[in-house]
Every structure is written in structure tokens, then in C-alpha cells.
Design an enzyme around this catalytic site. Structure first.
Site, mmCIF file in Angstrom:
data_model
loop_
_atom_site.group_PDB
_atom_site.id
_atom_site.type_symbol
_atom_site.label_atom_id
_atom_site.label_comp_id
_atom_site.label_asym_id
_atom_site.label_seq_id
_atom_site.Cartn_x
_atom_site.Cartn_y
_atom_site.Cartn_z
ATOM 1 C CG ASP A 110 41.645 45.869 40.695
ATOM 2 O OD1 ASP A 110 42.813 45.873 41.109
ATOM 3 O OD2 ASP A 110 41.339 45.733 39.495
ATOM 4 C CG LEU A 111 42.020 52.125 41.158
ATOM 5 C CD1 LEU A 111 43.031 53.241 40.937
ATOM 6 C CD2 LEU A 111 40.757 52.674 41.809
ATOM 7 C CG ASP B 278 45.096 48.888 39.766
ATOM 8 O OD1 ASP B 278 45.589 47.828 40.196
ATOM 9 O OD2 ASP B 278 44.345 48.924 38.777
#
Length: 301
Positions: free
Chosen positions: A174-175, A217
Site C-alpha cells: 500500500d502506498l 494504490d
């Protein structure tokens, strides 16, 4: 005068109404007859075709191993063959995918059998099928597999792991700060950033590993049979470091981070849904620690 089916001119007219190219060959694979659509489709003349051996046509361009094998080895053992697909690159018309139907015919007018060979050009149809499959299994922005295909591959890898006693590592990514970038610079820069992240992920994994974008994302990687837990941790840290390296997109320097959660099959579970749940759980625990963190499930419990 009434024409009958014994009339060769009528037979020729009938054959020439068939939209697919057709050849009549003798037992030695010499061309006895070719339909007009054969000449039209393959850009050859009657003089270049009739009385020539099939494998000599077009200066040897028809010397196609699969085709010659079909006619010399497979067809003699049965009356007909339907839907046999071959692929070949012609120098003057490019790559073609052809579906062949072949039949042995014994005519009362000839002492030796004849071979009827109908050639259906399915190049465009195959390309469309491949395009539809790609659209159904690929994330259109990044070119990575989508969630549907990723889950399918994860199922396969878990089954292979159970048979071969090899490990499957599931990395959920996960960004960090992606929403900030998206809000500040707009969706176009956000999309470019996602493509950049996908490229960075692909540069650090092996051909046996499977990356995917699951949506937004969220990314994931299936690492099949990592050499050791320590090497896996090195890989994960390298991915995080590379993702967090600043990039210039549309003239703007953009920085994001990444957190990764990891679960292992069969160590943690052999159930796909549980494996995903454990990996996601480790990811959330990693995010609680801050930016650019990773945790393995049993370390996060």
C-alpha cells in the site's frame, strides 16, 4: 444444356464460392488445384502454384513443419482432420494464424487419393481473442495483472506449493502519501506515479514472481519459492527503497512511500482467503509503525 456435378467447370465455380483458400493435393503433396481465394489471400499466381510441391511454394515459404507433418503423418491414419491450428511468418504477408481442415478423398477418376486442404485465416480473430483476454485480466493503467487474474494465479501457486513443498510469499503493498500527491497535482500525475511504481516493482522481482495492481494504490506480489526468509526481507526492503525514491513527473518531483505486509504458504496457511487476510493484517500493522515499513504476519500478531 443442363450442367451436372460431373461438369468440372461447375465444380470449379462451386469451389471458388468458398470464402476460405482451398488446395487440392496429390499423394506426394503436389498442388493439383488451388481456388481463386488461395491466390487472392496469399498473393500468388496459378503459374507459381499448380504442379508445385506444397513445401516448395513461395520459394519454400510453405515448408511449414507442422503443416507437412499434419499431411504426411497425421492425416494418413484418419479420414479427415478439423480445426488444426498452425502459426507461420510469411515474408510478404507477415504472421498468419491458420486453422486447417484436411480430408483424404478417393475419386473414381483417379487411382491415388487426393487431399482437400481448406485454410481459414484466423489471425484477426486470434488477435481479438487475445485482446479480450488481456482486457479481462490486466490492469489497463499499469499493464500488471488485475485482482481477478492475481487471485487465479495465487490459487495455482498455493496448489503447486502444497504438491512441491515450496513456499509462496504473498506481499500486500500500500502506498503512503499517494492521496496527497493525487490531491495536490491531479489525477494525471497520480496515474503516472502508479505506472512508475509498477515499473519499479517489476525491476526487482524474478520472472517467476507475479506482480499485480489490485486497485487504487494497492499492489501485490506473489514471490514463489523464495530462497530464504532473509533474502525475502532483503527483496522487500529493496522494493520499499526504490518506490520511495523521488521521481519527476510532468516537471514535478513526487515522493511516496510504501508499506508491505507478508504472509507465507504453507507456513501460515494453505487457504487463499486466509493468506490474503494475514497479509493484509500484517500490512495494517506495518502502517501503524509509520512510512516505509514491512512486517511478516507472525511478527505482526
Amino acid at each position: 444444356m443442363i450442367q451436372t456435378l460431373n461438369d468440372p467447370y461447375l465444380m470449379e465455380e462451386i469451389v471458388d464460392t468458398i470464402p476460405d483458400p482451398l488446395l487440392v493435393l496429390d499423394g506426394d503433396l503436389r498442388v493439383v488445384y488451388a481456388s481463386k481465394n488461395f491466390y487472392k489471400s496469399f498473393y500468388v499466381t496459378e503459374e507459381e502454384t499448380v504442379d508445385q510441391y506444397l513445401y516448395a511454394l513461395g520459394n519454400g515459404q510453405w515448408n511449414i513443419a507442422d503443416l507437412i507433418g499434419l499431411l504426411n503423418e497425421i492425416l494418413p491414419s484418419q479420414q479427415c482432420i478439423e480445426g488444426y491450428e498452425i502459426q507461420h511468418e510469411f515474408s510478404h504477408i507477415g504472421k498468419k494464424v491458420m486453422r486447417l481442415n484436411a480430408r483424404r478423398v478417393i475419386s473414381p477418376n483417379y487411382s491415388t487419393p487426393r487431399i482437400l486442404l481448406v485454410i481459414e485465416d484466423i489471425t484477426e480473430k486470434k488477435a481479438l481473442e487475445e485482446q479480450l483476454v488481456e482486457m479481462a485480466t490486466t490492469d489497463q493503467l499499469t499493464g500488471l495483472y488485475n485482482r481477478y487474474k492475481f487471485n487465479e494465479i495465487l490459487d495455482d501457486r498455493i496448489r503447486l506449493s502444497m504438491r512441491s513443498q515450496q513456499t509462496v510469499a504473498l506481499l500486500s503493498i500500500d502506498l503512503d502519501l499517494f492521496k496527497v500527491v493525487n490531491d495536490r497535482y491531479g489525477h494525471q500525475v497520480g496515474d503516472e506515479l502508479l505506472k512508475s511504481v509498477a515499473h519499479k516493482i517489476c525491476t526487482h522481482i524474478r520472472t517467476t514472481d507475479t506482480p499485480a495492481r489490485l486497485g487504487g494504490d494497492e499492489f501485490a506480489i506473489i514471490v514463489f519459492n523464495p530462497h530464504s526468509l532473509d533474502e525475502l526481507k532483503v527483496l522487500i526492503q529493496r522494493i520499499i527503497d526504490h518506490i520511495s525514491t523521488p521521481v519527476v513527473l510532468q516537471g514535478k518531483e513526487v515522493v511516496v512511500g510504501a508499506c508491505i505486509g507478508v504472509s507465507l504458504a504453507p507456513i501460515h496457511t494453505t487457504d487463499k482467503e486466509e493468506l490474503i487476510k494475514f497479509s493484509d493484517g500484517a500490512l495494517y500493522k506495518a502502517k501503524e509503525k509509520g512510512t516505509n515499513q514491512f512486517l511478516i504476519y507472525d511478527e505482526a500478531v
